[in-house]
Enzyme design. Structure first.
Site, short mmCIF file in Angstrom:
data_model
loop_
_atom_site.label_atom_id
_atom_site.label_comp_id
_atom_site.label_asym_id
_atom_site.label_seq_id
_atom_site.Cartn_x
_atom_site.Cartn_y
_atom_site.Cartn_z
N LYS A 111 37.11 45.72 35.20
CA LYS A 111 37.25 46.70 34.12
C LYS A 111 35.98 47.48 33.84
O LYS A 111 36.03 48.51 33.16
CB LYS A 111 37.74 46.02 32.85
CG LYS A 111 39.11 45.41 32.98
CD LYS A 111 40.18 46.43 33.35
CE LYS A 111 41.55 45.83 33.23
NZ LYS A 111 42.42 46.60 32.40
N SER A 130 43.69 35.02 36.47
CA SER A 130 44.57 36.03 37.07
C SER A 130 44.35 36.10 38.59
O SER A 130 45.25 36.45 39.34
CB SER A 130 44.38 37.40 36.43
OG SER A 130 43.16 37.99 36.84
#
Lengths: 315, 91
Positions: A44, A261
């Site tokens: 991110k 994840s």
């Protein structure tokens, strides 16, 4: 003496690591792009920088402004790091039931956290932030779910890096959050080779935290719709919390300390490897394991960890 | 011969509080018809009156999203698991 003059110069150009020893098919290689190597610790950082620079360029954002964003963690952390480096104030709307490390990271970089109810999940954080953005038009609302700079960061950065390091890629497998990674990298790779298959991996949210009173409370990121995500993807598959934890442990067994994840994405890559005869799969590991130590993912009884996933946002 | 249908929390209220239902069907179109026969309140929840999936619902056969398979024509076999999930954000 070789050195960098800003932390922001360290974003991107992450390494590709061969993790084929975990491939269930000897004819299929699996290469993992380690996005945890970014300075803020996740993929991110890329979109946080792209969205901020885009807002600066268009004049929406200037020195002394306050940025507002909903995030379950990593986008907020990336924005916090960059805001500190560039002198912006940051407010993050975050569900209360994320791992404690995420909150601690945000606080370390001086962001203000506005908590949204845990039972409303990520959808709730998005709604709260949208409402706040309407009430306070002076805040600069970057809105990762609809900001074209999000997929663009991957079309111009992550995608070309993958193709440069591995032009023989046949399958691209990544997690579906805002859909920015899949849309950006997927479009870039298909522009180079239309035969490349794009697989989306969806870790189901805990059933206690799906945040819905009715199906009409559902949410599809505008960037997924606007970029015809449904046409771009070749397959979309869910991975259970148990499989995610099992794979995060398998990764640790070969020395790779990855976030939860990444375990889900690796489980999806293994599924892909079993389904094809031969090929080269590139996967994105969005972050490292550091922010999930408190979940006990590596140390506790797996049944306990999976049970906790029902009420925590792990992704 | 039966297929297990797993319902999300938000739909259980329309299915007598059940979290899963077993049905003897050959494809998804038939599956949703039978589900609605069994629980009339399910009408229009997953499959709209126009015959397509509700915008904010995803249906999976053995973990794979059926929008990328044969949609409502996707075949199911004995022992398959059909999971219905609402669309949620991440990030």
């Amino acid at each position: 003496m070789a050195y960098f003059s800003s932390i922001l110069e360290l974003i991107g150009n992450t390494p590709l690591l061969d993790v084929s020893s975990l491939s269930p098919n000897s004819q299929v290689r699996i290469l993992a792009k380690l996005e945890g190597q970014n300075p803020g610790g996740s993929v991110k950082d890329r979109i946080a920088l792209a969205m901020i620079e885009d807002a600066e360029k268009t004049g929406r954002l200037s020195s002394g402004d306050t940025i507002l964003e909903p995030s379950s963690g990593n986008t907020g952390i990336g924005l916090a790091m960059i805001s500190k480096a560039k002198g912006y104030t940051l407010k993050i709307v975050m569900p209360e039931n994320v791992s404690t490390e995420r909150r601690a990271c945000l606080e370390s970089w001086g962001a203000e956290i506005i908590q949204s109810p845990g039972s409303e999940g990520s959808n709730g954080a998005v709604r709260h932030a949208q409402k706040l953005a309407e009430e306070r038009p002076e805040y600069v609302f970057l809105y990762q779910y609809a900001n074209p700079a999000n997929p663009r960061a991957h079309f111009e950065g992550t995608g070309p890096e993958i193709f440069r390091d591995c032009p023989e890629v046949t399958h691209f497998v990544a997690g579906l959050g805002t859909s920015g990674t899949l849309i950006g990298v997927g479009s870039f790779l298909k522009s180079k080779n239309p035969q490349v298959e794009i697989w989306a991996i969806e870790p189901p949210s805990g059933e206690m935290v799906d945040g819905l009173r009715s199906l009409d409370d559902g949410y599809i990121p505008p960037i997924f719709v606007e970029n015809n995500g449904e046409d771009l993807l070749d397959r979309r598959t869910i991975v259970s919390p148990r499989e995610s934890i099992e794979w995060v442990r398998k990764l640790a067994s070969v020395g790779v300390f990855a976030g939860i994840s990444s375990g889900a994405v690796m489980a999806g890559a293994a599924k892909c490897a079993r389904a094809i005869d031969q090929g080269v799969i590139v996967v994105v590991f969005a972050d490292g394991g550091w922010k999930y130590l408190s979940t006990g993912a590596w140390s506790d009884d797996i049944d306990q960890v999976v049970d906790r996933a029902k009420s925590m946002i792990y992704f | 011969m039966s297929v297990e249908v797993r319902l999300p929390t938000v739909l259980r209220v329309h299915a007598g509080g059940n979290s899963s239902v077993s049905l003897d069907v050959e494809n998804l179109r038939e599956l949703f018809e039978k589900l609605t026969e069994l629980y009339p309140a399910m009408a229009g929840q997953v499959v709209t009156d126009e015959g397509s999936f509700h915008r904010f619902v995803n249906v999976y056969v053995n973990d794979d999203d059926v929008r990328y398979l044969e949609k409502l024509d996707t075949k199911v076999r004995d022992g398959d698991v059909v999971t219905i999930l609402p669309a949620v954000a991440g990030g």
